[in-house]
Scaffold this active site. Structure first.
Site, mmCIF file in Angstrom:
data_model
loop_
_atom_site.group_PDB
_atom_site.id
_atom_site.type_symbol
_atom_site.label_atom_id
_atom_site.label_comp_id
_atom_site.label_asym_id
_atom_site.label_seq_id
_atom_site.Cartn_x
_atom_site.Cartn_y
_atom_site.Cartn_z
ATOM 1 C CE1 TYR A 167 66.607 79.670 -54.036
ATOM 2 C CE2 TYR A 167 67.358 80.818 -55.834
ATOM 3 C CZ TYR A 167 66.455 80.367 -55.246
ATOM 4 O OH TYR A 167 65.195 80.446 -55.497
ATOM 5 C CB SER B 216 63.025 77.285 -53.408
ATOM 6 O OG SER B 216 62.084 77.574 -54.414
ATOM 7 C CG ASP C 272 55.553 74.779 -51.638
ATOM 8 O OD1 ASP C 272 55.162 75.895 -52.492
ATOM 9 O OD2 ASP C 272 56.600 74.373 -51.371
ATOM 10 C CG HIS D 45 57.835 77.902 -51.748
ATOM 11 N ND1 HIS D 45 58.164 76.531 -51.853
ATOM 12 C CD2 HIS D 45 58.883 78.692 -51.898
ATOM 13 C CE1 HIS D 45 59.309 76.887 -52.586
ATOM 14 N NE2 HIS D 45 59.792 78.268 -52.688
#
Length: 704
Positions: free
Chosen positions: A474, A554, A638, A673
């Site tokens: 991430y 993301s 999203d 999302h």
């Protein structure tokens, strides 16, 4: 600064080959136009700008055509159904959440196994169980989910939000919790909002004005805090904060004693102003506690007029301070629990503070009283993630969940006065922890920084460089990746796979300095840390480039997109999901401008523009290179990271890809999302990811 030029249309299509020497893929034709933006004298082509229009018939047709190609590819993978059957079998066990008390009832969530959404149950004093709220009845296809849930102070009233199709725009429904009857009209157009009651008379919530244009992609940047009084229309709701002060994120919560309204206001995802209002008299003003955006600050509780605030102001790893509301400015703050070398995330329950610390991304829990006196360390069953410990002062038990990559989530009850914990709810997952191992290693990044990584797999793994490996990351927004169990990862490892998670910079594992080291003009550190993790796995022969997949969602989708374009030779498979992939325009959609603390924007300066353009995945794809087998994933609803990022990236990659590796885009319909996604959709998504990954590594059948 920017000049947009639109000229003639160019139609293009490309041909490439399936993995496994299958039939060639005929990708859908993706129209190119001559849209050009100008930044500081530099012109940048944006030929797929038309795909940003999520309301156009042309975009809808493109989505349908791309999904048709993707589904045809996935349908030919011989073990796809076998994967689905196994995932469904392992997923199908009863899951029960930690209980919480509201009024005279005990509430808890339960999922019988494969229910699309978990059901809220309650028990009365006699132990009679009743279904209180069943989100599976919200829609026939399971795409409407439960969001926020807030009971009034007496437990007699309830406000809850629902999300339709995964959108961040919510509706709020108000119920009488005793009769389970809806009380009044549904509130609409609520976004990025908590729900917090003032007594039983009404509640605070936050939202934006509905934007002109597409509600899924148009910019939203002025958040407001409202108070809804029961029995009145939404149009009568009073604006409490945000009408005169333009802030991108505003939240309001009432203290447990119903005395104070605490307001947070921010322009970005890091740093917030802090305000408080004494609710004992309607005329009381809103008082400023913190007047800048240089720190994160949260009121976690109060004792009368004394506030307990957790902050990273002058304390990058956070501390808890106290201050009297009569003079609450930072210069009057006094340490209650001082900053340490480990990152602090506290919770309160039963009149105690449970200080959660991270030591190399693993939980340590210390219990304090409200005078700041250390009482004990809560013993955990091993190395992993402990979450929970939140509740009311009157609660007689605190609950926490413990998990790691090879331990399914187990709920423990803590007796707060002694600190003794007992198992409350053991997981019923059919997973043999003793057959697997998860170990932490440390490796060195490009600039010499020491990075931790957890590597998990079956015991007895042969280090021959041939193990299918998912490297997941991430690296942003101060978010920490801590170990947690997943059925999909269990199936991956059951089939001989390795699952590796590095705690790279940009996250919050080592506090604000670790976060800041992966932001703006230092963002490349994040990508370098991830690349170094892959190189470590290859050097230690856990895997090789042919058997390596890189995955993230993301901001993690940005990570994968940047790494695969910088090092197309590094991995065989790339799996960027709901990614921020157009770094020059991300801030023009929905609340994207709020991410500027991490990214900066192309308008900030010529240097910032050049830096963003230098790693923006969309803008760094080159003709003639062979990129990994790629499956981009997004949802058509999203409205956080709009699907245009993924649409444009996939179109550009399909156009420029050389060689035989496929480039697919998997677009979930009526999905956002990720939050609230149905169990059925989640299982299918994981089936498709694993099937695509293994197939492109040359695997034609699963181990028996």
């Amino acid at each position: 600064m920017r000049k947009i030029i639109i000229t003639t249309t160019i139609i293009s299509s490309i041909m490439t080959s399936f993995a496994q020497n299958s039939k060639p893929i005929q990708y859908p034709e993706t129209r190119k136009d001559a849209t050009v933006d100008e930044y500081f004298g530099t012109k940048v082509n944006d030929p797929y700008r038309w795909l940003e229009d999520d309301r156009s018939a042309e975009t809808a047709a493109w989505v349908t055509a791309q999904n048709k190609v993707t589904n045809a590819y996935l349908d030919q993978i011989p073990f796809r159904n076998q994967l689905k059957e196994r995932l469904e079998k392992l997923w199908n066990y009863e899951k029960i959440g930690a209980p919480f008390i509201e009024g005279n009832f005990t509430y808890y969530f339960k999922n019988n196994g494969l229910q699309n959404q978990s059901v809220l149950y309650r028990k009365d004093a006699a132990g009679k169980e009743t279904v209180f709220l069943d989100p599976n009845t919200f829609s026939k296809d399971g795409t409407t989910s439960l969001g926020e849930l807030a009971f009034s102070k007496s437990g007699s009233k309830l406000a809850y939000s629902i999300s339709e199709g995964g959108s961040d725009w919510r509706k709020v429904i108000i119920m009488d919790a005793l009769t389970m009857q809806v009380l009044e009209d549904t509130l609409v157009d609520v976004k990025f909002s908590g729900l917090s009651w003032k007594g039983n008379e009404g509640f605070y919530y936050s939202s934006y004005e509905k934007p002109k244009g597409s509600e899924l992609s148009a910019k939203t940047d002025q958040h407001k805090l409202y108070f809804h009084k029961l029995g009145t229309k939404q149009k009568e709701d009073k604006i409490i904060f945000g009408e005169d002060q333009k802030r991108r994120y505003v939240g309001g919560s009432v203290t447990e004693d119903d005395r104070y309204l605490v307001i947070t206001a921010a322009t970005s995802t890091y740093g917030n102003e802090l305000y408080i209002q004494d609710l004992s008299t309607p005329e009381n003003p809103i008082v400023t506690i913190v007047s800048d955006f240089n720190s994160d600050n949260t009121v976690i509780d109060n004792e009368g007029t004394k506030l307990l605030i957790v902050t990273d102001r002058n304390a990058p790893n956070k501390r808890i301070v106290t201050v009297d509301i009569s003079n609450p400015k930072p210069e009057n703050w006094k340490d209650l629990i001082a900053e340490t070398t480990q990152v602090l995330e506290p919770a309160t329950c039963s009149g105690y503070i449970f200080a959660h610390y991270m030591k190399d991304a693993v939980s340590v829990i210390k219990q304090y009283d409200y005078s700041g006196k250390f009482l004990r360390e809560i013993q955990l069953p091993g190395l992993g993630t402990a979450s929970g410990f939140s509740g009311k002062k009157k609660d007689k038990q605190a609950y926490f969940t413990f998990t790691n990559y090879i331990t399914a989530g187990t709920i423990f009850a803590v007796e707060p006065h002694s600190g003794k914990s007992t198992v409350y709810q053991k997981s019923k997952a059919e997973f043999k922890t003793e057959d697997y191992e998860s170990k932490q290693v440390f490796y060195t990044s490009k600039d010499g920084t020491r990075i931790p990584m957890l590597i998990t797999h079956k015991k007895g793994l042969k280090l021959d460089g041939k193990n299918p490996t998912i490297l997941y990351g991430y690296g942003g927004f101060n978010i920490s990746l801590t170990p947690g169990f997943s059925i999909s990862n269990a199936v991956w490892m059951e089939n001989g796979g390795v699952f590796a998670v590095p705690n790279i910079r940009g996250g919050g594992e080592y506090g604000k300095e670790w976060h800041d080291a992966g932001t703006k003009l230092q963002k490349q550190n994040v990508f370098d840390d991830f690349i170094a993790a892959a190189e470590y796995l290859i050097a230690e022969k856990y895997t090789s480039s042919h058997f390596l997949a890189i995955r993230g969602g993301s901001n993690g989708g940005l990570l994968v997109g940047a790494v695969m374009t910088q090092r197309p030779d590094l991995a065989k498979v790339a799996l960027p999901a709901v990614g921020v992939l157009d770094m020059l325009r991300y801030h023009t959609f929905t609340a994207g401008a709020g991410w500027a603390y991490d990214y900066g924007t192309a308008q900030d300066s010529a240097a910032m523009f050049e830096y963003l353009k230098g790693y923006s995945p969309l803008h760094t794809i080159k003709n003639g290179l062979q990129y990994p087998a790629t499956m981009v994933a997004t949802g058509d609803h999203d409205d956080r990271v709009v699907p245009a990022h993924s649409f444009k990236f996939a179109a550009e990659l399909q156009f420029k890809q050389s060689g035989n590796n496929p480039v697919l885009i998997r677009i979930d319909v009526k999905a956002g999302h990720g939050a609230g996604k149905s169990v059925a959709a989640t299982i299918q998504e994981n089936v498709d990811i694993q099937a695509f990954t293994l197939f492109n590594m040359g695997i034609t059948q699963l181990p028996k």
